[in-house]
Design a protein around this motif. Structure first.
Motif, PDB file in Angstrom:
ATOM      1  N   GLU A 160       0.831  -1.208   0.000  1.00 23.97           N
ATOM      2  CA  GLU A 160       0.000   0.000   0.000  1.00 23.97           C
ATOM      3  C   GLU A 160       0.866   1.258   0.000  1.00 23.97           C
ATOM      4  N   VAL A 161       1.967   1.234   0.769  1.00 22.49           N
ATOM      5  CA  VAL A 161       2.847   2.411   0.832  1.00 22.49           C
ATOM      6  C   VAL A 161       3.490   2.673  -0.528  1.00 22.49           C
ATOM      7  N   LEU A 162       3.917   1.628  -1.200  1.00 26.86           N
ATOM      8  CA  LEU A 162       4.564   1.803  -2.499  1.00 26.86           C
ATOM      9  C   LEU A 162       3.613   2.382  -3.533  1.00 26.86           C
ATOM     10  N   CYS A 163       2.307   2.208  -3.316  1.00 28.88           N
ATOM     11  CA  CYS A 163       1.322   2.823  -4.214  1.00 28.88           C
ATOM     12  C   CYS A 163       1.355   4.349  -4.109  1.00 28.88           C
ATOM     13  N   ILE A 182       5.513  10.749  -1.725  1.00 28.22           N
ATOM     14  CA  ILE A 182       6.433  10.989  -0.598  1.00 28.22           C
ATOM     15  C   ILE A 182       7.908  10.957  -0.994  1.00 28.22           C
ATOM     16  N   PHE A 183       8.208  10.464  -2.196  1.00 27.85           N
ATOM     17  CA  PHE A 183       9.606  10.241  -2.550  1.00 27.85           C
ATOM     18  C   PHE A 183      10.410  11.534  -2.579  1.00 27.85           C
ATOM     19  N   ASP A 184       9.877  12.565  -3.209  1.00 28.72           N
ATOM     20  CA  ASP A 184      10.609  13.843  -3.293  1.00 28.72           C
ATOM     21  C   ASP A 184      10.852  14.433  -1.912  1.00 28.72           C
ATOM     22  N   THR A 185       9.854  14.330  -1.050  1.00 36.08           N
ATOM     23  CA  THR A 185       9.998  14.858   0.315  1.00 36.08           C
ATOM     24  C   THR A 185      11.071  14.087   1.076  1.00 36.08           C
ATOM     25  N   LEU A 186      11.112  12.768   0.878  1.00 39.82           N
ATOM     26  CA  LEU A 186      12.128  11.955   1.549  1.00 39.82           C
ATOM     27  C   LEU A 186      13.529  12.308   1.049  1.00 39.82           C
TER      28      LEU A 186
END
Length: 711
Positions: free
Chosen positions: A372-375, A380-384
């Protein structure tokens, strides 16, 4: 009306409107007696006429004394009716209620007194007017006249007594009335409202808890009141309700959770503490009822973890741990996307503790609900990635843990490394400040060899040559110095005898070509000393600049560290490691003689045993330079140190260096870029000089003309 005048003597009516209280009082007593006689005879028609007279001619009169007399008269008539008063309340009560808004404070006072006496007589029958009476009392509780307030308080207590013992009171009709007034700021009204909430909650047959969401926000609003007494009353009421919630099998947590979330962000400290305390209990008690509200609750908890008040921080942390310990299923209204959104938003918080807990939540969700998170990865990737620039080392390490968890899948691994290189490219300060920490941590979490191979593949085709050079130098320094990469170094040392080491060396070689010093370092580490010599001898004037010398200085100092202890020990066998000696002497020749690095390397080379090569036993050389034979020894029969009399050309122990072509081609690209920039700078300088000369010539011509005119 005529019947009323015939029943009540004119003198009584006259005294009822007298300015003296005693006369009005006596007149009221006579009316009480008259009504009592009429009631005993059952003449309710005349009683109605008397009440109508008092209501219209007296309470509705423009004269204040008439209105006062009318109110006393209505109360007296009710007392006279006694048990039969209920059937006439529709006539008696409305005029009294209207008098509560009279402009004369004495009239309002007598209205309170009259209604008090009426209520004492009719008790439970009084309930049908409760909402109107409550509305009137609410206004009177804030009356400007102290006497009216006192009278209203007495009436209020009596009404409360009547309500608590009545079975006709409708809480459903009352709640909207209460809700409308809960946001009033007047302190007297607030006390009045809290008093009623407390009283009604104490009645066993009235379920105030079921309607708590309707007035909960108002109670929390009172916690920040300037009056300590109101704050204490509101807190007491809230504490009682929380106790009831703990003991109740059925509670509407959802609606209240929404209110608590808003109040947890209040400016007032006490309000925040109470709200977070309630949320803490809700998390423990609510269970799956709170699943749809987890994201909102988390949004309230995370900022409180960094609250300036320690009590709030303690409760917030406890609540956060309790919430995270509950394992929910996304099919049960558990909003993974909503929680991720909250955590992502809190990564921008100015408080480190909040950012850390937000990352813990992302990590927890990844472990429990990876699919579910990978969906939501794109959200969130850019923020991480941005969080890798955080000022806190702990935050950066946690972000890397999350990235490593995401990168367990090959596509995500590639995406991570590509984005990481991209971020280093656009933000050189990130590479300087965090580069080593990020790379080292990823090597621990994702396997150092895998990380370095991927980075090398990306940098091999990097279009920005300057960045590629800087990045390779950074990676090379990390490779040579970090304890986390010790296994990778050991593998590279086996490049000449181990297929895995050779494969890794070849993989790194392509991108390491961006930096001459990185290639030399890699060759020394991999013990490909002959190729190191070839690289050193291939260097041209453009290569040996200030940056190169700085890198060389670092390498010389690294040669004195435990990482290169094996290399220093190999110097004990100069005949077997001719190319190593030649490489080190080559580096020595490139260093300025006055530099500290030159002195360090020269001292090291002086400690090497001075042997000559005669093909038999090793003998001490007699010449002034014990290494003259080494430096002039033909390399045609030597492929690499430790492997003599094997002529394999460019294929050195299985590594095909293709006559330095790959390195030379890459360096040629760097040289062309440097020349292009130099030409551009020269052109700009020439253009500026031409403009300056033109301006000077123009100025001279103008002055010459002016001089000619003067002459």
């Amino acid at each position: 009306m005529a019947d009323a005048f015939s029943v009540i003597p004119a003198s009584v009516l006259r005294n009822l409107s007298d300015k003296l209280y005693e006369k009005r009082k006596n007149a009221a007593l006579e009316i009480e007696g008259i009504v009592k006689q009429l009631a005993s005879s059952g003449d309710h028609e005349k009683i109605s006429a008397v009440i109508k007279l008092l209501a219209t001619e007296f309470t509705g009169s423009p004269q204040a004394n008439h209105r006062k007399g009318g109110l006393i008269g209505l109360a007296a008539a009710t007392v006279g009716l006694s048990s039969e008063a209920a059937q006439h309340l529709e006539q008696i009560v409305p005029p009294v209620l209207s008098s509560f808004s009279d402009q004369d404070s004495r009239v309002r006072y007598y209205a309170c007194e009259a209604l008090y006496n009426i209520a004492k007589v009719v008790r439970g029958d009084f309930i049908i007017f409760f909402n109107k009476i409550f509305d009137a009392l609410c206004k009177l509780s804030a009356d400007s006249d102290a006497n009216v307030q006192s009278a209203a308080h007495l009436l209020d207590r009596l009404v409360k007594d009547i309500v608590t013992e009545s079975d006709q009171f409708s809480i459903e009709e009352f709640i909207p009335l209460l809700r409308e007034r809960m946001n009033v700021l007047n302190p007297y009204v607030r006390q009045f409202l809290v008093g009623w909430i407390t009283v009604l909650d104490s009645v066993p047959d009235i379920d105030m808890l079921g309607f708590l969401p309707d007035f909960l926000d108002g109670l929390f609003n009172m916690l920040s009141d300037s009056s300590r007494e109101i704050r204490q009353q509101a807190d007491s009421a809230l504490s009682e309700f929380l106790l009831e919630i703990k003991n109740s099998p059925s509670v509407d947590y959802g609606r209240m959770a929404e209110i608590l979330v808003q109040r947890a962000a209040a400016l007032d400290e006490f309000t925040r503490l109470t709200a977070i305390t309630w949320i803490n209990e809700f998390v423990k008690l609510g269970g799956d009822q709170l699943f749809p509200y987890y994201a909102d609750i988390l949004g309230a908890i995370l900022p409180c973890i960094s609250d300036k008040e320690e009590k709030i921080r303690v409760v917030a942390r406890e609540t956060n741990e309790a919430l995270r310990s509950i394992e929910a299923n996304p099919t049960e209204n558990f909003d993974v996307g909503g929680i991720l959104s909250i955590a992502r938003r809190q990564l921008d918080s100015e408080w480190e503790a909040t950012r850390i807990e937000a990352l813990h939540w992302i990590s927890t969700l990844l472990n429990r609900h990876r699919a579910e998170v990978l969906c939501f990865l794109n959200d969130i990737f850019d923020t991480l990635l941005k969080a890798l620039s955080d000022s806190s080392d702990e935050v950066v390490l946690l972000v890397l843990d999350i990235h490593a968890c995401i990168a367990q899948d090959p596509p995500h691994f590639r995406q991570l490394v590509v984005f990481l290189v991209h971020n280093f490219r656009i933000d050189h300060s990130l590479l300087e400040r965090r580069g080593a920490l990020i790379i080292r941590r990823l090597c621990v979490l994702l396997d150092a060899e895998r990380v370095y191979r991927e980075l090398s593949t990306i940098l091999e085709g990097e279009a920005d040559l300057d960045f590629a050079c800087v990045m390779v130098q950074a990676l090379n320094l990390i490779l040579l110095t970090s304890s986390e990469l010790s296994e990778l170094r050991e593998l590279l040392k086996q490049s000449l005898v181990n297929a895995a080491g050779k494969d890794l060396f070849v993989s790194l070689y392509a991108s390491w070509c961006h930096s001459p010093m990185a290639i030399i370092s890699l060759c020394l580490l991999a013990q490909t000393y002959q190729h190191a010599c070839a690289v050193i001898q291939s260097l041209v004037e453009e290569d040996i600049n200030a940056k190169f010398l700085v890198q060389l200085d670092k390498l010389i100092r690294l040669l004195e560290t435990p990482v290169f202890a094996y290399l220093r020990l190999q110097l004990l066998e100069p005949r077997q490691y001719i190319w190593l000696l030649k490489a080190l002497y080559g580096l020595l020749m490139l260093l300025p003689q006055q530099s500290s690095a030159f002195k360090v390397l020269r001292r090291r080379l002086k400690t090497v045993p001075s042997y000559s090569f005669d093909g038999g036993n090793l003998k001490r050389a007699a010449s002034g330079n014990p290494y003259s034979q080494i430096l002039h020894h033909s390399g045609s029969q030597i492929t690499e140190d430790g492997d003599i009399d094997q002529d394999n050309g460019n294929l050195q122990n299985g590594i095909n260096f293709a006559s330095l072509q790959q390195f030379k081609q890459m360096q040629q690209q760097h040289h062309m870029l440097a020349k292009s920039r130099a030409q551009s700078r020269n052109s700009s300088t020439s253009f500026l000089k031409v403009r300056a000369q033109s301006r000077t010539l123009t100025t001279f011509n103008i002055r010459h003309k002016q001089a000619s005119i003067i002459i």
